[in-house]
Design an enzyme around this catalytic site. Structure first.
Site, short mmCIF file in Angstrom:
data_model
loop_
_atom_site.label_atom_id
_atom_site.label_comp_id
_atom_site.label_asym_id
_atom_site.label_seq_id
_atom_site.Cartn_x
_atom_site.Cartn_y
_atom_site.Cartn_z
N PRO A 236 -40.21 -8.51 6.39
CA PRO A 236 -39.88 -7.37 5.51
C PRO A 236 -40.49 -6.07 6.02
O PRO A 236 -41.61 -6.05 6.52
CB PRO A 236 -40.50 -7.78 4.17
CG PRO A 236 -40.67 -9.26 4.24
CD PRO A 236 -40.91 -9.58 5.67
N GLY A 237 -39.72 -4.99 5.90
CA GLY A 237 -40.23 -3.67 6.24
C GLY A 237 -40.13 -3.29 7.70
O GLY A 237 -40.65 -2.25 8.10
N GLY A 239 -37.33 -2.60 9.38
CA GLY A 239 -36.26 -1.63 9.65
C GLY A 239 -34.88 -2.22 9.79
O GLY A 239 -34.01 -1.60 10.41
N HIS A 457 -74.36 -10.58 4.35
CA HIS A 457 -73.11 -11.28 4.65
C HIS A 457 -72.25 -10.46 5.62
O HIS A 457 -71.79 -10.97 6.65
CB HIS A 457 -72.33 -11.53 3.35
CG HIS A 457 -71.06 -12.30 3.53
ND1 HIS A 457 -70.97 -13.65 3.28
CD2 HIS A 457 -69.82 -11.91 3.93
CE1 HIS A 457 -69.74 -14.06 3.54
NE2 HIS A 457 -69.01 -13.01 3.91
N GLU A 458 -72.04 -9.19 5.31
CA GLU A 458 -71.23 -8.33 6.18
C GLU A 458 -71.94 -8.06 7.50
O GLU A 458 -71.28 -7.95 8.55
CB GLU A 458 -70.90 -7.02 5.46
CG GLU A 458 -70.13 -7.17 4.16
CD GLU A 458 -68.82 -7.93 4.34
OE1 GLU A 458 -68.25 -7.90 5.45
OE2 GLU A 458 -68.38 -8.58 3.37
N ASP A 532 -63.22 -16.05 3.58
CA ASP A 532 -63.52 -16.46 4.95
C ASP A 532 -63.23 -17.94 5.15
O ASP A 532 -62.63 -18.33 6.16
CB ASP A 532 -65.00 -16.19 5.26
CG ASP A 532 -65.37 -14.73 5.11
OD1 ASP A 532 -64.48 -13.88 5.35
OD2 ASP A 532 -66.52 -14.43 4.76
#
Length: 674
Positions: A236-237, A239, A457-458, A532
């Site tokens: 989808p999207g 074109g 965590h990040e 994750d």
């Protein structure tokens, strides 16, 4: 003048008016009015003044008298119980008056005789006398009013029943007509192939079809036949519909467009009737193009769905479409274009050569195509002169054309919200962040301990991905909540067509880096790694059971590209147990690798987490300052240095020509290879 020529000249036909369903409505209404008018006047009997006084009035049968001054006419309304008498048997069933009428000489003489009658007869209540100047049609109007209301309601529901935005052809009597919208030379379709950025391969194939319709002799001279159909397939999207609009704008032939759902109706046989009518109209205007968007609405494979049966309306519509595309009838000059993002569910008979000869794949745009798409959508925006389109294209891997259009519009909205005079680089970055992660939630209440856990965590994601060679390059890390996520690490995936085992394993390690950092730092884990773990589990199962990247399972793939039954496993329970075991081993291996990397760089992990707690958002330069240059970047620089140090074959060739006697054997072999 030659008389023979005059005989051959055809007399121009006078165009006959087309049938309109409203003629039926008008005819029915006219008949109802005529019937009521006849009933209103036809049942009124003529009598004499003497009979009125001697019989009707004397017997007490009169309820009301109406005198029309202009016509010198008296109308008599009888009582309802009087109509059952034998004298008035001819009026049985006519409750609405007037029942009798008679003429008078003058109104004064009639009034005098009426007063004289009242004197000679004892009446408790005199009869009401109404004087009117013209004939009173109120009775007729009140009798017609319910009928008019019913007719209006009937017309309304008939129009609604066959509507759906279909215009004149949507009436109940034209429900089997096609709803296709026609574009021709007179239509205002301004989209051309110049407005379609990227999609070079798809445009080339579609342009060939348009060129065949414009210049058919160039192809037919060589015995070529035009393809009967082309199917645009892609996510989808990307074109597909825009490409069809460009075909409508470029082709100088009639272009019919409609959706697959336009064939589906609650009435039996309507879909097949609309298909027949569509192709009949197209043959009359050939050469022409028919475009059916979302063809999977009627083109689903027969027999695979429980909803399909021998009398299913969708199946009948599909059968008629198959017959029209390649049956006994000829469809010369009619080309069918269709678009879908679910080619796997289409019927095989629809996809075979002779119906859809070509399948044009419209894939996600690559780097160069994204740059072209950005240039198209950036034209109406007031941009900062320093804005780099190449940078925007690199920041949007995996984005479709519709996504890029949304990003450009969102960036303009962000700039307007900040009351800027032009749209700059940061506005586009904010728009990308909002598109991927959602709206920022800075006012979300997060406890200090939870915030610290999110930061580590990040930071774990950032550290592991930075120190792995094949992981995607890091762009920035944030602990600002967006959408459903409490924090995020943004990466810039490389443009590649195939992926190796090492690259997939490094991606698994980077995804598990967040949970590993929590365990290493706090000695416990949380639910923050849900997304994750979902990604890791799907990717690990794909590596083992789809891509054949496991030694014990072997070079086997249990993926069904035809979209078969997901609940039917093409392997035994023993193989399923083996797949589960190998997936578990793979994930445990990657998790241990992430833990070992973080243990070696625990000090850097803590520094990155603290920086996140202070700034909330850190970028690639901040991570590089703490961890140093990425291994992948170092390897790229080393390979460039080796390339510069080595002589190119052209330089060796030049040296050999200068002194042939000193030409080494290796240089000669390279010259020969060239």
């Amino acid at each position: 003048m030659n008389p023979k020529k005059n005989k051959k000249q055809k007399v121009p036909k006078i165009p006959t008016p087309k049938f309109n369903v409203y003629w039926i409505y008008v005819g029915v209404l006219f008949m109802l009015i005529a019937f009521n008018l006849w009933q209103f006047k036809g049942f009124t009997k003529t009598t004499s003044k003497n009979i009125f006084f001697s019989q009707m009035l004397e017997m007490g049968d009169v309820e009301k008298i109406q005198v029309v001054r202009t016509d010198l006419e008296v109308k008599v309304f009888l009582k309802e119980e009087a109509l059952s008498k034998d004298a008035y048997r001819s009026l049985e069933g006519q409750k609405i008056g007037p029942h009798y009428l008679f003429n008078i000489g003058t109104i004064e003489s009639f009034e005098n005789r009426l007063n004289e009658f009242y004197k000679n007869h004892t009446y408790e209540k005199h009869i009401d006398v109404d004087y009117v100047d013209t004939e009173d049609w109120s009775g007729l109007v009140w009798s017609l009013l319910p009928i008019l209301i019913l007719v209006a309601v009937w017309i309304y529901f008939m129009r609604r029943m066959g509507s759906g935005g279909g215009g004149p052809g949507s009436q109940i009597f034209n429900i089997g007509k096609s709803r296709a919208k026609l574009f021709d030379a007179e239509s205002d379709m301004k989209v051309t192939f110049k407005d379609v950025a990227g999609l070079e391969g798809a445009k080339e194939e579609v342009e060939e079809i348009v060129d065949f319709l414009k210049n058919p002799t160039r192809y037919t001279a060589l015995g070529a036949k035009i393809p009967k159909g082309a199917l645009l397939v892609g996510p989808p999207g990307t074109g597909k519909t825009l490409l069809a609009k460009a075909v409508a704008g470029e082709a100088k032939v009639p272009f019919f467009t409609l959706s697959g759902s336009d064939f589906v109706e609650m009435f039996v046989g309507v879909g097949a009737s609309r298909v027949r009518d569509l192709f009949k109209t197209a043959k009359e205007k050939s050469p022409c193009i028919i475009f059916i968007d979302e063809i999977d609405a009627i083109g689903r494979a027969r027999g695979k769905s429980a909803s399909f049966s021998s009398n299913d309306e969708r199946e009948n519509t599909l059968n008629q479409l198959l017959t029209e595309m390649d049956g006994f009838g000829t469809n010369s000059g009619v080309i069918l274009l269709a678009a879908t993002n679910r080619a796997d569910v289409l019927d095989k008979a629809l996809l075979r050569p002779g119906r859809f000869d070509r399948q044009i794949h419209v894939d996600m745009p690559n780097l160069n195509e994204r740059r072209e798409i950005f240039e198209v959508h950036l034209k109406p925006l007031k941009l900062n002169k320093k804005l780099d389109v190449e940078f925007l294209a690199k920041q949007t891997p995996g984005f479709s054309g519709a996504d890029i259009a949304n990003i450009c519009n969102e960036a303009a909205l962000v700039a307007a919200r900040k009351k800027k005079k032009s749209v700059d680089k940061q506005d586009f970055l904010d728009a990308v962040d909002r598109f991927i992660g959602g709206l920022e939630k800075k006012n979300k209440v997060i406890k200090p301990a939870e915030r610290q856990a999110i930061a580590y965590h990040e930071a774990g994601h950032a550290t592991v991905s930075w120190l792995l060679e094949h992981a995607s390059p890091l762009v920035k890390v944030t602990i600002i909540p967006r959408g459903q996520s409490l924090g995020a690490a943004w990466y810039l995936p490389e443009e590649r067509q195939i992926t190796t085992t090492e690259q997939l394993e490094d991606e698994l390690c980077a995804a598990l880096g967040g949970r590993a950092a929590e365990e290493l730092t706090f000695g416990k884990i949380s639910t923050g790694a849900l997304s994750d773990l979902e990604k890791v589990t799907k990717q690990a199962y794909a590596m083992v059971s789809v891509y054949g990247l496991n030694d014990k399972v072997g070079n086997l793939s249990f993926y069904d590209s035809r979209g078969g039954n997901e609940f039917q496993k093409p392997y035994s329970e023993k193989t399923a147990e083996l797949i589960d075991t190998e997936v578990k081993k793979l994930i445990d291996k990657c998790y241990k690798k992430s833990l070992s990397i973080l243990k070696k760089h625990q000090k850097s992990l803590k520094e990155i987490a603290q920086l996140l707690l202070d700034k909330e958002v850190i970028f690639k330069d901040d991570v590089e300052r703490i961890l140093g240059q990425r291994i992948a970047d170092k390897n790229k620089e080393k390979s460039k240095e080796k390339t510069v140090l080595q002589k190119s074959p052209s330089e060796k060739t030049k040296a050999a020509k200068t002194n042939p006697s000193e030409t080494p054997q290796s240089a000669k072999s390279e010259i020969l290879d060239e």
